[in-house]
Design a protein around this motif. Structure first.
Motif, PDB file in Angstrom:
ATOM      1  N   CYS A 336      24.290  42.219  10.622  1.00  0.00           N
ATOM      2  CA  CYS A 336      22.966  42.836  10.637  1.00  0.00           C
ATOM      3  C   CYS A 336      22.400  42.663  12.052  1.00  0.00           C
ATOM      4  O   CYS A 336      23.048  42.077  12.913  1.00  0.00           O
ATOM      5  N   CYS A 338      20.562  40.585  13.246  1.00  0.00           N
ATOM      6  CA  CYS A 338      20.515  39.188  13.704  1.00  0.00           C
ATOM      7  C   CYS A 338      21.803  38.787  14.420  1.00  0.00           C
ATOM      8  O   CYS A 338      21.822  37.804  15.162  1.00  0.00           O
ATOM      9  N   HIS A 343      27.121  39.979   6.678  1.00  0.00           N
ATOM     10  CA  HIS A 343      26.741  40.096   5.266  1.00  0.00           C
ATOM     11  C   HIS A 343      27.911  40.699   4.491  1.00  0.00           C
ATOM     12  O   HIS A 343      28.375  41.791   4.805  1.00  0.00           O
ATOM     13  N   CYS A 398      19.706  34.641   5.435  1.00  0.00           N
ATOM     14  CA  CYS A 398      19.565  35.289   6.741  1.00  0.00           C
ATOM     15  C   CYS A 398      18.096  35.625   7.008  1.00  0.00           C
ATOM     16  O   CYS A 398      17.400  36.078   6.107  1.00  0.00           O
ATOM     17  N   CYS A 400      16.935  38.117   8.235  1.00  0.00           N
ATOM     18  CA  CYS A 400      16.643  39.545   8.055  1.00  0.00           C
ATOM     19  C   CYS A 400      16.139  39.843   6.651  1.00  0.00           C
ATOM     20  O   CYS A 400      15.606  40.921   6.404  1.00  0.00           O
ATOM     21  N   ARG A 402      18.045  40.031   3.906  1.00  0.00           N
ATOM     22  CA  ARG A 402      19.092  40.486   2.980  1.00  0.00           C
ATOM     23  C   ARG A 402      19.614  39.272   2.219  1.00  0.00           C
ATOM     24  O   ARG A 402      19.798  38.207   2.809  1.00  0.00           O
TER      25      ARG A 402
END
Ligand SMILES: [Zn+2]
Length: 520
Positions: A336, A338, A343, A398, A400, A402
């Protein structure tokens, strides 16, 4: 780029592209009933609804694998009925589903997969008979451990169609998995499988900010290798303009890159570095003379240092992509924004990390061999497949937002490791050392030979031109520095040979990093 939690503003590009970031709803909680998430523009809608996935037990029957096309409008749904809901769930929602409903979805799909293979796959019919198992014995995700681990040798032993779980007339595609020895592994796809594999690539690309309007040059091999075609289909699904350049023919690649203003590429990291050499030889600036902004690099193990190098040369973001043909091909796990771990899409894959020697699970966060179970493949589901890749699961979520867990960058395949003077050496570790050193160029090779009864490792490495300043002591000092750094990281002391840029052979596909000539 900073990586903010999902509850902060939309710095994390979503399907539909960065320009739609403002339409994102807060996603700390499941957002099935939030209208705001879908954006309101043509691109946003196409990206979302076109790639929606089926949910719960609706998968895998062969007739409903394409639920969620543009013609099936999404609307508010009862959040208490998330799993069984027949409506599609957009990726933005699936990617942030809480762990409990995500695991419930996994279990429903696992049970469906098990029911189908136990009835239809010759290999699994035999397994269920030999182990005295029935599908109703799988009531928890952990019950998967009742099944034996399988390996690529099982695939080869049952070549070509011992794992096929659908009638032949439902198969629309055959890929084979690259193998250096023996028979290849045959991988069958139904139409639904091709669709879902493409959906996952579209999800990965959208996650990194690709969107309609981007020009995507796919610079990996097409044909039997899944990397080319599956990426191609995914990019088209997302609405990118796809240039199916395939691998090789660097002059033509450059022409396409420049003439069509390519913004996104998919290629091996070694080819990305080679291409930069060629650009510079032709007097072109990889940053000024190209419009690139994103690269997907994969198909060969590489270090974070190599990624950083690719990003610096081109002035782009490069994302690590992981996949294997046995599990659809590319798009199994992806970085992602980051850029810290990949993922793994747990709505399609069940993850285990095992001790490669004992086959037992290792605690979360510890390194082991990645074992995958496909949860949505129809033609050829594989349960507990040993990938041969060494990694670990990040224990923490994470930033983000997710919820699908992250795998650490693959340390390499169990097969890639070699033993030198009794020490297990991963080429990726040597690469990490080399690519992190200023002065080191873009290509290297590890050569193992035998002198008498003694193994010799030589690392041949290209260095920047400025090091050849006419001073032998300078070069020797640099040589010793490289040797010491490798020794510190890998516990072995190779001979180091410094070469001018362009000395080592180039490949346009997977680079051969290790030449083991000890058996010859
Ligand atoms: Zn993330």
């Amino acid at each position: 780029m900073a990586c903010f939690p999902s509850s902060m503003s939309g710095t994390d590009p979503m399907p539909g592209g960065e320009s739609h970031a403002h339409t994102r709803a807060h996603t700390d909680t499941p957002t099935h009933n939030q209208k705001g998430i879908r954006g309101g523009t043509a691109t946003g809608d196409a990206a979302d609804t076109g790639r929606a996935v089926t949910t719960g037990t609706a998968t895998g029957t062969g007739t409903n694998s394409r639920i969620g096309t543009d013609s099936s409008p999404t609307h508010d749904r009862d959040t208490t009925n998330t799993i069984a809901a027949p409506e599609p769930m957009a990726d933005a929602e699936i990617e942030r589903l809480d762990r409990a409903p995500l695991e419930a979805l996994q279990l429903a799909r696992l049970q469906e997969t098990i029911r189908r293979v136990a009835a239809s796959s010759p290999f699994y019919r035999q397994v269920f008979s030999d182990e005295h198992l029935t599908p109703d014995q799988f009531t928890h995700l952990d019950d998967i451990r009742k099944l034996p681990l399988i390996t690529k040798e099982d695939l080869r032993a049952h070549y070509p169609d011992g794992f096929l779980a659908v009638p032949r007339e439902e198969v629309v595609r055959l890929h084979t998995s690259t193998g250096t020895t023996g028979k290849p592994k045959a991988i069958f796809f139904t139409r639904g499988d091709v669709d879902r594999a493409s959906d996952l690539i579209a999800r990965c690309m959208a996650m990194t900010g690709a969107h309609p309007g981007d020009v995507f040059q796919n610079m990996v091999g097409y044909g039997l290798f899944t990397g080319g075609l599956i990426f191609h289909y995914g990019a088209e699904k997302l609405g990118l303009m796809v240039i199916p350049a395939s691998a090789g023919n660097t002059e033509r690649q450059l022409e396409l890159l420049r003439d069509f203003g390519t913004t996104v590429v998919h290629l091996t990291p070694s080819y990305a570095l080679y291409l930069a050499d060629v650009l510079e030889q032709e007097g072109l600036d990889p940053q000024k003379d190209l419009k690139l902004r994103l690269a997907y690099i994969g198909a060969e193990p590489h270090s974070d240092e190599t990624r950083t190098k690719v990003e610096a040369i081109y002035g782009i973001r490069a994302y690590n992509s992981y996949g294997l043909s046995e599990m659809n091909g590319p798009g199994v796990a992806f970085e992602c924004p980051c850029q810290d771990g990949l993922h793994i899409w747990e709505d399609h894959y069940l993850v285990e990390i095992i001790d490669p020697d004992t086959g037992r699970p290792v605690p979360e966060g510890e390194e082991g061999e990645l074992v995958l179970t496909s949860l949505t493949r129809e033609a050829m589901p594989l349960l507990r497949y040993r990938t041969g890749d060494l990694t670990y699961i990040y224990p923490e979520p994470c930033p983000c937002g997710r919820t699908h867990r992250r795998l650490a960058r693959m340390r390499g395949r169990v097969d890639d490791m070699f033993i030198y003077h009794g020490v297990n050496v991963f080429p990726s570790e040597i690469e990490r050392v080399l690519m992190g050193m200023p002065g080191i160029g873009r290509n290297y090779q590890i050569v193992l030979t035998r002198e008498g009864s003694r193994d010799v490792m030589q690392v041949r490495v290209e260095v920047e031109r400025y090091l050849f300043d006419g001073s032998l002591p300078h070069l020797q000092q640099f040589q010793r520095q490289v040797q010491e750094k490798v020794k510190a990281a890998c516990l072995v002391r190779p001979r180091i040979e410094l070469l001018e840029a362009g000395s080592l052979p180039r490949t346009t596909g997977k680079a051969t990093r290790v030449l083991d000539q000890r058996q010859v």
